[in-house]
Design a protein around this motif. Sequence first.
Motif, PDB file in Angstrom:
ATOM      1  N   SER A 112      41.503   9.870  12.378  1.00 40.12           N
ATOM      2  CA  SER A 112      41.771  10.961  11.433  1.00 40.12           C
ATOM      3  C   SER A 112      40.603  11.224  10.491  1.00 40.12           C
ATOM      4  CB  SER A 112      43.027  10.649  10.615  1.00 40.12           C
ATOM      5  OG  SER A 112      42.841   9.492   9.828  1.00 40.12           O
ATOM      6  N   HIS A 113      39.618  10.341  10.465  1.00 40.36           N
ATOM      7  CA  HIS A 113      38.444  10.534   9.606  1.00 40.36           C
ATOM      8  C   HIS A 113      37.399  11.416  10.283  1.00 40.36           C
ATOM      9  CE1 HIS A 113      34.276   9.115   8.524  1.00 40.36           C
ATOM     10  NE2 HIS A 113      34.682   9.672   7.411  1.00 40.36           N
ATOM     11  N   ALA A 140      49.128   4.151   9.693  1.00 36.48           N
ATOM     12  CA  ALA A 140      48.512   4.273   8.364  1.00 36.48           C
ATOM     13  C   ALA A 140      47.122   3.657   8.336  1.00 36.48           C
ATOM     14  CB  ALA A 140      49.391   3.601   7.316  1.00 36.48           C
ATOM     15  N   ARG A 151      41.627   8.440   5.390  1.00 41.34           N
ATOM     16  CA  ARG A 151      42.624   8.629   4.331  1.00 41.34           C
ATOM     17  C   ARG A 151      43.954   9.104   4.896  1.00 41.34           C
ATOM     18  NH1 ARG A 151      39.619  10.189  -1.002  1.00 41.34           N
ATOM     19  NH2 ARG A 151      37.571   9.394  -0.503  1.00 41.34           N
ATOM     20  N   ARG A 152      43.907   9.728   6.072  1.00 45.10           N
ATOM     21  CA  ARG A 152      45.121  10.258   6.691  1.00 45.10           C
ATOM     22  C   ARG A 152      45.550   9.356   7.848  1.00 45.10           C
ATOM     23  NH1 ARG A 152      43.961  14.639   9.436  1.00 45.10           N
ATOM     24  NH2 ARG A 152      41.731  14.381   9.195  1.00 45.10           N
ATOM     25  N   ARG A 211      49.138   9.744  14.155  1.00 46.41           N
ATOM     26  CA  ARG A 211      50.527   9.821  14.593  1.00 46.41           C
ATOM     27  C   ARG A 211      50.834   8.691  15.582  1.00 46.41           C
ATOM     28  NH1 ARG A 211      52.190  14.987  17.855  1.00 46.41           N
ATOM     29  NH2 ARG A 211      50.124  14.424  18.530  1.00 46.41           N
TER      30      ARG A 211
END
Length: 109
Positions: free
Chosen positions: A44-45, A75, A82-83, A86
Amino acid sequence: MFPVCHIEDLPVGASVRIRIDDTTPAIAVFHTEDGLYAVDDTCSHQDASLSEGWVEGCFVECPLHAALFDLRTGAPTCLPARRPVRTHEVGVLDGTVHVRPAVREGAVA
């Protein structure tokens, strides 16, 4: 659920990247000492494949900038991510690993 591979082809500590179709993001499936986990394959980064990362326990480290993700929840546990990523349902049926992709937000089920 979609078949991934035979369980014996995914030993503990290994991962595999799968593509289900052109509309579903790639998924990384991990076999850890604690079980099987599946998350979106892209960090996610930044655009890096988590299936190429390093697995320790229930965590995967992104190979690009060392962001660490909890495979149980998706997580991030440290910067630069930071995000979350899924997570997806994964299981074994008749010796074959299967994944049920999570529904994307905004997608019509």
